[in-house]
Design a protein around this motif. Structure first.
Motif, PDB file in Angstrom:
ATOM      1  N   ILE A 449       0.747  -1.155  -0.077  1.00 38.87           N
ATOM      2  CA  ILE A 449      -0.126  -0.140  -0.041  1.00 38.87           C
ATOM      3  C   ILE A 449       0.792   1.260  -0.136  1.00 38.87           C
ATOM      4  O   ILE A 449       0.344   2.272   0.219  1.00 38.87           O
ATOM      5  CB  ILE A 449      -0.905   0.058   1.333  1.00 38.87           C
ATOM      6  CG1 ILE A 449      -0.324  -0.116   2.628  1.00 38.87           C
ATOM      7  CG2 ILE A 449      -2.067  -0.931   1.050  1.00 38.87           C
ATOM      8  CD1 ILE A 449      -1.245   0.172   3.699  1.00 38.87           C
ATOM      9  N   GLY A 450       2.176   1.193  -0.037  1.00 34.70           N
ATOM     10  CA  GLY A 450       2.983   2.182  -0.452  1.00 34.70           C
ATOM     11  C   GLY A 450       3.173   3.185   1.051  1.00 34.70           C
ATOM     12  O   GLY A 450       3.391   4.476   0.888  1.00 34.70           O
ATOM     13  N   VAL A 451       3.088   2.351   2.016  1.00 34.44           N
ATOM     14  CA  VAL A 451       3.734   3.180   3.360  1.00 34.44           C
ATOM     15  C   VAL A 451       4.648   2.443   4.241  1.00 34.44           C
ATOM     16  O   VAL A 451       5.197   1.412   3.578  1.00 34.44           O
ATOM     17  CB  VAL A 451       2.537   3.382   4.009  1.00 34.44           C
ATOM     18  CG1 VAL A 451       1.265   4.332   3.447  1.00 34.44           C
ATOM     19  CG2 VAL A 451       1.943   2.148   4.677  1.00 34.44           C
ATOM     20  N   THR A 452       5.264   2.843   5.183  1.00 34.41           N
ATOM     21  CA  THR A 452       6.255   2.052   5.839  1.00 34.41           C
ATOM     22  C   THR A 452       5.550   1.656   7.349  1.00 34.41           C
ATOM     23  O   THR A 452       4.232   2.380   7.501  1.00 34.41           O
ATOM     24  CB  THR A 452       7.389   3.001   6.584  1.00 34.41           C
ATOM     25  OG1 THR A 452       6.714   3.849   7.343  1.00 34.41           O
ATOM     26  CG2 THR A 452       8.092   3.604   5.506  1.00 34.41           C
ATOM     27  N   PRO A 453       5.776   0.606   7.816  1.00 32.84           N
ATOM     28  CA  PRO A 453       4.850  -0.146   8.948  1.00 32.84           C
ATOM     29  C   PRO A 453       4.702   0.990  10.123  1.00 32.84           C
ATOM     30  O   PRO A 453       3.847   0.695  10.749  1.00 32.84           O
ATOM     31  CB  PRO A 453       5.725  -1.272   9.356  1.00 32.84           C
ATOM     32  CG  PRO A 453       6.569  -1.587   8.013  1.00 32.84           C
ATOM     33  CD  PRO A 453       6.861  -0.313   7.567  1.00 32.84           C
ATOM     34  N   GLU A 454       5.584   1.888  10.227  1.00 33.83           N
ATOM     35  CA  GLU A 454       5.531   3.002  11.253  1.00 33.83           C
ATOM     36  C   GLU A 454       4.521   4.197  10.946  1.00 33.83           C
ATOM     37  O   GLU A 454       4.257   5.151  11.778  1.00 33.83           O
ATOM     38  CB  GLU A 454       7.010   3.459  11.686  1.00 33.83           C
ATOM     39  CG  GLU A 454       7.720   2.431  12.074  1.00 33.83           C
ATOM     40  CD  GLU A 454       8.484   1.918  11.023  1.00 33.83           C
ATOM     41  OE1 GLU A 454       8.620   2.527   9.842  1.00 33.83           O
ATOM     42  OE2 GLU A 454       8.607   0.563  11.037  1.00 33.83           O
ATOM     43  N   GLY A 455       4.062   4.267   9.658  1.00 33.67           N
ATOM     44  CA  GLY A 455       3.424   5.401   9.238  1.00 33.67           C
ATOM     45  C   GLY A 455       4.100   6.374   8.808  1.00 33.67           C
ATOM     46  O   GLY A 455       5.436   6.104   8.756  1.00 33.67           O
TER      47      GLY A 455
END
Ligand code: NAI
Length: 464
Positions: A449-455
């Protein structure tokens, strides 16, 4: 030392302190901020002029700012919203506070002046709600420099008191407004109406320092304005009138964030709720949330409770009030009292029922019950929003003050919002208290979804 505060009764401090202690347990964002920044004291050297409803929740904000190193002086941003025991507790702690529930307009602007009177030369930060403290300084400086003769013609009681205060300060300390304006490093603004004023100033090239729009943090307007009003609107109506809500017809003017919370509040109490809107998107939202969308004129004969939430002026006008049912309840939860044409009621017969509740007789003989003289009734007739939701708002305020005080030189004279990672941080700080368990993204899911797991978890254009 002469006392440097004006409160109703400082003996109320003990009661205020007990409620403050309870509020702290409901304000995890502010308490976590104290823990995170308590040692480094990023606000050391900040002299904050605060103008925001002097409630118990605000007292926790004030003590957080002080904990982070700031010098603070405070007034309420509304003549009816002060909780006198909260003001007393703040005064007793040694923070200069100028706020009394039911203060006059003349006192209001005098108190606004006093929040800038720091020993070491004036304030360098403003924390504002509705923009009055900012307006006071900017208008004063314009008048002082001959750039504005607006104050020659007051058009309301409110303006008359403001202009008189500006003249008084100009006479007492020539050149003060300009000096004070030039000392301000930034303003953080709490509410929709104040933010609107700031963008107008920016548009006209009249904003002399950077501003952070706290209202449009998602964790402010989508929570305080909505869920806050959902709890505090009906609270205000009940404390004022004890009226049976179930079965009554209530009309909510405006279906923005405050309108959504207000309609939900009344519906939750069993009222049959109708909505007015000018914006087709919000009108469609109201309809699809199950509310009948009508015009004010159509709703007049059948409505028992009228509530304005628009931030606009002249929404309920004198001709509307003349057509209302006998004993209709009329109130506003938007920032200023000009949503309802209260000034036009002055030559009618008023019977005061109790503080902030008046019965007014119309020429037809019908009476209306007006709450808080048209000023925001959830703070005038009740105690505003609960602590938990204000914790989210005020954590944004605190982060915004730190940002502008420590990094103000990286900002231009424009209006900014806090970055999304801070917005998400504010939300995160409030999860534990209510037992929320977050799901964590795997690396693969995050990449997908094009994000990092930390937001951050959403793009800027996402609307929540
Ligand atoms: P908003 O902009 O989200 O909503 C206002 C809505 O009113 C908009 O949808 C607009 O289309 C509608 N509107 C404008 N003129 C209208 C008219 N003549 N008739 C019907 N609808 C009309 O603003 P938000 O955030 O909902 O804030 C509204 C007001 O409430 C502001 O003054 C804000 O400062 C204040 N406020 C008060 C709080 C309280 O605790 N009492 C808390 C937060 C905000």
């Amino acid at each position: 030392m002469a006392k440097d505060y004006i409160v109703k009764d400082v003996a109320l401090a003990e009661y205020g302190r007990k409620e403050l202690d309870i509020a702290e347990t409901e304000m995890p964002g502010l308490m976590a901020t104290r823990e995170e920044y308590g040692e480094s004291k990023p606000l050391k050297g900040a002299r904050i002029a605060g103008s925001l409803h002097m409630t118990i929740q605000t007292a926790v904000l004030i003590e957080t700012l002080v904990h982070l190193g700031a010098d603070v002086r405070w007034a309420s941003c509304n003549i009816f919203s002060t909780q006198d025991h909260a003001a007393a507790a703040v005064a007793e702690s040694g923070v200069p506070v100028f706020a009394v529930k039911g203060e006059s307009l003349v006192e209001y602007w005098d108190y606004c002046d006093r929040i800038f009177q720091f020993d070491d030369g004036g304030a360098n930060m403003i924390l504002d709600d509705g923009g009055d403290a900012t307006l006071y300084i900017l208008l004063g400086a314009r008048v002082e420099n001959g750039e504005d003769d607006l104050i020659a013609v007051p058009t309301s009681e409110e303006e008359e008191a403001l202009f008189a205060q500006i003249k008084k300060r100009m006479a007492a300390t020539p050149g003060w407004f300009t000096k004070q304006r030039d000392m301000i490093q930034g303003v953080t603004e709490e509410t929709t109406t104040g933010v609107h004023r700031l963008y107008e100033l920016q548009k006209q090239g009249l904003l002399p320092f950077p501003a952070i729009n706290v209202n449009d943090s998602v964790t402010k307007s989508k929570f305080d304005n909505k869920y806050g009003c959902k709890e505090s609107l009906v609270d205000g109506i009940r404390r004022a009138t004890d009226t049976m809500m179930a079965g009554k017809v209530a009309l909510v003017c405006g279906y923005g964030d405050v309108g959504k919370g207000s309609a939900a509040s009344l519906a939750g109490a069993g009222a049959r709720v109708k909505v007015t809107e000018v914006d087709p998107i919000c009108a469609l939202q109201a309809a699809m949330d199950g509310f009948e969308v009508v015009t004010l004129e159509d709703a007049l004969p059948t409505t028992d409770i009228f509530i304005t939430t628009t931030g606009n002026k002249d929404v309920i006008r004198i001709e509307h009030m003349r057509e209302m049912k006998d004993m209709a309840i009329v109130g506003n939860i938007g920032h200023f009292d000009n949503e309802i044409q209260v000034a036009q009621l002055k030559n009618h017969k008023w019977t005061n029922i109790k503080d902030q509740v008046d019965m007014i007789e119309m020429p037809s003989g019908n009476r209306i019950i007006l709450l808080s003289e048209g000023r925001l009734l959830n703070l005038g007739n009740a105690t505003g929003h609960p602590s938990f939701v204000m914790s989210a708002s005020f954590t944004n305020q605190t982060l915004a003050q730190i940002e502008l005080f420590t990094k103000g030189d990286q900002y231009g004279n424009e209006v900014y919002v806090l970055p999304k990672h801070l917005d998400e941080k504010v939300a995160r700080l409030h999860l534990g208290k209510i037992g929320v368990r977050l799901t964590e993204l795997s690396q693969e899911q995050a990449a997908y979804i094009g994000v990092t797991p930390e937001g951050p978890f959403k793009p800027e254009h996402y609307r929540y």
